[in-house]
Scaffold this active site. Structure first.
Site, mmCIF file in Angstrom:
data_model
loop_
_atom_site.group_PDB
_atom_site.id
_atom_site.type_symbol
_atom_site.label_atom_id
_atom_site.label_comp_id
_atom_site.label_asym_id
_atom_site.label_seq_id
_atom_site.Cartn_x
_atom_site.Cartn_y
_atom_site.Cartn_z
ATOM 1 N N ARG A 275 -64.787 54.916 89.862
ATOM 2 C CA ARG A 275 -63.738 55.926 89.719
ATOM 3 C C ARG A 275 -64.105 56.968 88.655
ATOM 4 O O ARG A 275 -64.489 56.624 87.545
ATOM 5 C CB ARG A 275 -62.416 55.231 89.347
ATOM 6 C CG ARG A 275 -61.223 56.158 89.367
ATOM 7 C CD ARG A 275 -59.919 55.387 89.393
ATOM 8 N NE ARG A 275 -59.936 54.255 88.458
ATOM 9 C CZ ARG A 275 -58.881 53.475 88.270
ATOM 10 N NH1 ARG A 275 -57.769 53.676 88.952
ATOM 11 N NH2 ARG A 275 -58.947 52.479 87.407
ATOM 12 N N HIS B 195 -68.542 45.445 91.217
ATOM 13 C CA HIS B 195 -67.854 45.651 89.943
ATOM 14 C C HIS B 195 -68.434 44.774 88.841
ATOM 15 O O HIS B 195 -68.005 44.836 87.701
ATOM 16 C CB HIS B 195 -66.354 45.367 90.138
ATOM 17 C CG HIS B 195 -65.473 45.890 89.056
ATOM 18 N ND1 HIS B 195 -64.815 45.056 88.173
ATOM 19 C CD2 HIS B 195 -65.129 47.152 88.723
ATOM 20 C CE1 HIS B 195 -64.103 45.790 87.339
ATOM 21 N NE2 HIS B 195 -64.275 47.060 87.637
ATOM 22 N N ARG C 143 -52.656 43.418 79.666
ATOM 23 C CA ARG C 143 -52.420 44.773 79.169
ATOM 24 C C ARG C 143 -51.511 45.585 80.084
ATOM 25 O O ARG C 143 -50.605 46.278 79.636
ATOM 26 C CB ARG C 143 -53.748 45.519 79.005
ATOM 27 C CG ARG C 143 -53.567 47.005 78.681
ATOM 28 C CD ARG C 143 -54.891 47.692 78.445
ATOM 29 N NE ARG C 143 -55.805 47.588 79.555
ATOM 30 C CZ ARG C 143 -55.791 48.411 80.622
ATOM 31 N NH1 ARG C 143 -54.884 49.352 80.729
ATOM 32 N NH2 ARG C 143 -56.688 48.266 81.579
ATOM 33 N N HIS D 260 -59.596 45.630 77.287
ATOM 34 C CA HIS D 260 -60.355 45.530 78.526
ATOM 35 C C HIS D 260 -61.049 44.182 78.696
ATOM 36 O O HIS D 260 -61.687 43.947 79.717
ATOM 37 C CB HIS D 260 -61.392 46.665 78.563
ATOM 38 C CG HIS D 260 -61.868 47.027 79.930
ATOM 39 N ND1 HIS D 260 -63.148 46.767 80.368
ATOM 40 C CD2 HIS D 260 -61.244 47.626 80.964
ATOM 41 C CE1 HIS D 260 -63.293 47.207 81.605
ATOM 42 N NE2 HIS D 260 -62.148 47.726 81.997
#
Length: 295
Positions: free
Chosen positions: A15, A45, A174, A202
């Site tokens: 992205r 990913h 999160r 993250h």
């Protein structure tokens, strides 16, 4: 250019970085690198780096696996974990995954690393159900997990019975969380919090008590349907006791103690900002890490 054989897997569907990745892939190919563009139908990913060196008469593998992208911008703004290891089993697993991604290993069996869309989803559910079995047998049982988001229905359906059996479950999520904590008779033993601070949280860290023989994993994948079932992801164990203690202290214990940047998810779906209770000392997880790392 130095005579090394280099293969790079570049995900073009990253992205906001599609154009930059195309340009990078062209530059790599011009330098003689073999560039692979992932797997059709499954976004790649995983974040992995493998170096194979000839040392004397033997080949030795060095591996880096991470929870975050190899991206200079996000490395400055995100909180992530990276593991560098020469563990032979992990090295073999990563080598097999790279061969799979480059089309040279159609069927692989990994010994240490969990991989989606194959073993990661089932591996997480199996471990959640194992904690439930420990609790039902009267043994200590606990799950602590940190991720960006949670919506995978089978994982949520496994967490609810675990809670009902008495497993103490702490989730640090999160973003979006489809699980409802604190529901009487359903999720009484589940607590969910979100940390909102200077850096974007993250890490993906999963810890299972396992009746005194705990397991700690870091991963590129959240407990999301797309990550567990429709992407190529990796979930890798932290095996060194010193590193296990460091991840527990710096990530799990540290973030569960945060009472300045933490928001608690309530059973009605609303969030309540936490603050120090009574004489409790104020604690910011991110600030404490900055103080430790930067002095």
């Amino acid at each position: 250019r130095n005579g090394k054989d280099v293969t790079v897997v570049v995900e073009l569907r990253a992205r906001f970085d599609e154009e930059a990745n195309l340009g990078l892939a062209d530059r790599l190919q011009e330098a003689g690198v073999q560039v692979v563009y992932g797997v059709v139908g499954f976004k790649t990913h995983a974040k992995m780096l493998l170096i194979v060196r000839r040392e004397g008469r033997k080949l030795r593998r060095y591996v880096h696996m991470g929870t975050g992208n190899y991206h200079a911008g996000t490395a400055r703004a995100y909180t992530d974990i990276g593991l560098i290891t020469a563990n032979p089993e992990i090295g073999t697993d990563v080598h097999l995954i790279f061969q799979q991604l480059s089309g040279l290993a159609p069927a692989i069996q990994l010994s240490r690393v969990l991989q989606s869309p194959f073993t990661l989803h089932a591996g997480m559910i199996t471990r959640i159900e194992r904690e439930r079995a420990h609790a039902l047998a009267g043994r200590p049982a606990r799950i602590v997990a940190k991720m960006n988001a949670l919506n995978e229905p089978h994982v949520i359906r496994a967490l609810y019975p675990a809670s009902q059996a008495g497993v103490q479950i702490d989730l640090i999520v999160r973003g979006a969380c489809s699980l409802r904590p604190g529901l009487e008779g359903i999720s009484d033993n589940i607590r969910v919090r979100s940390i909102v601070g200077r850096f974007l949280e993250h890490h993906r860290v999963y810890w299972f008590a396992n009746d005194g023989d705990p397991e700690l994993f870091c991963a590129s994948a959240d407990w999301l349907e797309r990550n567990l079932l429709r992407r190529v992801e990796t979930c890798f164990p932290i095996l060194d006791p010193e590193l296990v203690q460091r991840v527990n202290e710096e990530v799990l214990t540290n973030y569960l103690a945060d009472n300045l940047n933490a928001w608690e998810l309530r059973s009605d779906g609303s969030y309540r900002k936490l603050s120090p209770d009574g004489d409790a000392m104020p604690h910011s997880a991110q600030t404490s890490l900055l103080a430790k790392i930067c002095g």
